[in-house]
Design a protein around this motif. Structure first.
Motif, PDB file in Angstrom:
ATOM      1  N   GLY A  66      53.003  61.138  38.719  1.00 20.90           N
ATOM      2  CA  GLY A  66      52.534  60.604  40.000  1.00 20.90           C
ATOM      3  C   GLY A  66      52.803  61.507  41.201  1.00 20.90           C
ATOM      4  O   GLY A  66      52.529  61.126  42.339  1.00 20.90           O
ATOM      5  N   ALA A  67      53.324  62.696  40.959  1.00 24.18           N
ATOM      6  CA  ALA A  67      53.761  63.525  42.087  1.00 24.18           C
ATOM      7  C   ALA A  67      52.884  64.744  42.348  1.00 24.18           C
ATOM      8  O   ALA A  67      53.087  65.454  43.337  1.00 24.18           O
ATOM      9  CB  ALA A  67      55.207  63.973  41.867  1.00 24.18           C
ATOM     10  N   GLY A  68      51.920  64.977  41.457  1.00 25.45           N
ATOM     11  CA  GLY A  68      51.129  66.193  41.647  1.00 25.45           C
ATOM     12  C   GLY A  68      49.723  66.065  41.100  1.00 25.45           C
ATOM     13  O   GLY A  68      49.278  64.984  40.704  1.00 25.45           O
ATOM     14  N   ASN A 147      51.836  70.650  43.848  1.00 25.85           N
ATOM     15  CA  ASN A 147      52.868  69.646  44.136  1.00 25.85           C
ATOM     16  C   ASN A 147      52.399  68.824  45.327  1.00 25.85           C
ATOM     17  O   ASN A 147      52.142  69.376  46.396  1.00 25.85           O
ATOM     18  CB  ASN A 147      54.193  70.312  44.517  1.00 25.85           C
ATOM     19  N   ILE A 148      52.319  67.515  45.152  1.00 23.54           N
ATOM     20  CA  ILE A 148      51.869  66.672  46.264  1.00 23.54           C
ATOM     21  C   ILE A 148      53.042  65.967  46.948  1.00 23.54           C
ATOM     22  O   ILE A 148      53.255  66.132  48.138  1.00 23.54           O
ATOM     23  CB  ILE A 148      50.785  65.673  45.795  1.00 23.54           C
ATOM     24  N   THR A 162      58.124  73.723  47.310  1.00 22.51           N
ATOM     25  CA  THR A 162      57.874  72.639  48.249  1.00 22.51           C
ATOM     26  C   THR A 162      56.689  71.816  47.755  1.00 22.51           C
ATOM     27  O   THR A 162      56.171  72.046  46.654  1.00 22.51           O
ATOM     28  CB  THR A 162      57.656  73.182  49.686  1.00 22.51           C
ATOM     29  N   ALA A 163      56.263  70.840  48.567  1.00 24.73           N
ATOM     30  CA  ALA A 163      55.131  69.986  48.194  1.00 24.73           C
ATOM     31  C   ALA A 163      54.296  69.720  49.444  1.00 24.73           C
ATOM     32  O   ALA A 163      54.807  69.779  50.572  1.00 24.73           O
ATOM     33  CB  ALA A 163      55.644  68.676  47.607  1.00 24.73           C
ATOM     34  N   LEU A 164      53.018  69.411  49.230  1.00 27.45           N
ATOM     35  CA  LEU A 164      52.096  69.222  50.354  1.00 27.45           C
ATOM     36  C   LEU A 164      52.558  68.152  51.344  1.00 27.45           C
ATOM     37  O   LEU A 164      52.499  68.348  52.552  1.00 27.45           O
ATOM     38  CB  LEU A 164      50.714  68.830  49.830  1.00 27.45           C
TER      39      LEU A 164
END
Ligand code: BT5
Length: 257
Positions: A66-68, A147-148, A162-164
């Motif tokens: 669920g994270a990317g 990566n969201i 990192t992530a968006l």
């Protein structure tokens, strides 16, 4: 994600093979299976979770549920440019930088050859693979992992991550991201034989003009000033005696002063 809506749109864009998975081993592995099964000029495998996501060589691409976003695009109708693999990786990375600029106003850089960075940290990796029949290139698969959410950031990495959502400080719509990214990739692929691609890629190159160290398989093999890219997407590194050297694979890091 609303599967039916996405599939309808992808069909209109000319995609023939379309798969959307909530979880899969690796979208690149599945795309490579598809190209072995049948001829596909344009295809795509999308997943919200991967259990065996791959990086280059033996490396892994971590993906928390669920994270990317993971996707692999199949190009079966390709011109035989002499270094198409390098150019396609650049196009994938460039499309990601354009997408995050257009959607979120974020300024991403490309760490040669296949990482996309925000604020000097990696949030996206590209893995391009080829299917050959004898000496003929049959298909290319361009895998993109993004990566969201914050949960996507792995605990242990060799390079900061990192992530968006961390960088944009807001919620990210996976559908908008996917939609824009695919449009940008298709548009850039039309220009694959133009040297403008290299120019645009070079404009986004991280560490340009800085002293860098080139690593291969964990060992430091070269260092010097990063001048830019050559026509095939290799990096040009200049040593202190003004010699220019071109490399086609490895990882670069900023030299610590
Ligand atoms: C890459 O390799 O960065 C290419 C990653 C490609 C992933 C996509 S997802 C869709 C498609 N299907 C696949 O199975 N793969 C592709 P490389 O440059 O070799 O970097 C791998 C290294 O990045 C690892 O060794 C870690 O240090 C780091 N890493 C792993 N997961 C990460 C993450 N989620 N975010 C940031 N860094 C990560």
């Amino acid at each position: 994600m609303e599967k039916r809506k996405i599939i309808r749109k992808l069909k209109k864009q000319g995609f023939q093979a379309i798969e959307i998975h909530s979880s899969i081993g690796s979208t690149n592995d599945r795309a490579m299976e598809i190209v072995k099964e049948k001829r596909v000029d344009l295809g795509i495998v999308i997943a919200e979770h991967q259990t065996r996501g791959r990086g280059r060589g033996e490396r892994r691409w971590e993906m928390e549920e669920g994270a990317g976003l993971a996707l692999s695009i199949i190009f079966g109708d390709i011109s035989e440019h002499q270094n198409i693999l390098g150019r396609v990786t650049g196009i994938g990375a460039l499309a990601v930088t354009q997408t995050v600029a257009e959607l979120f106003g974020l300024s991403a850089r490309i760490k040669w050859p296949n990482d996309v960075l925000l604020d000097g940290k990696k949030f996206c990796g590209i893995l391009t693979e080829a299917d050959w029949v004898g000496n003929n290139l049959k298909s290319l698969v361009v895998g993109i992992g993004i990566n969201i959410t914050k949960a996507a950031i792995p605990k242990e990495v060799i390079f900061p991550a990192t992530a968006l959502e961390v960088e944009s400080e807001g919620l990210i719509s996976r559908e908008d991201l996917l939609d824009k990214l695919i449009m940008n990739i298709l548009r850039l692929m039309k220009k694959i034989n133009s040297d403008l691609i290299i120019k645009e890629w070079e404009d986004k190159l991280a560490f340009k003009g800085s002293e860098v160290i080139l690593h291969r398989d964990g060992s430091q093999i070269f260092s010097g000033k990063l001048l830019g890219l050559d026509d095939d997407g290799g990096i040009v590194i200049q040593t202190s005696d003004e010699q220019k050297n071109i490399f086609y694979y490895g990882d670069i890091h900023l030299a610590v002063k």
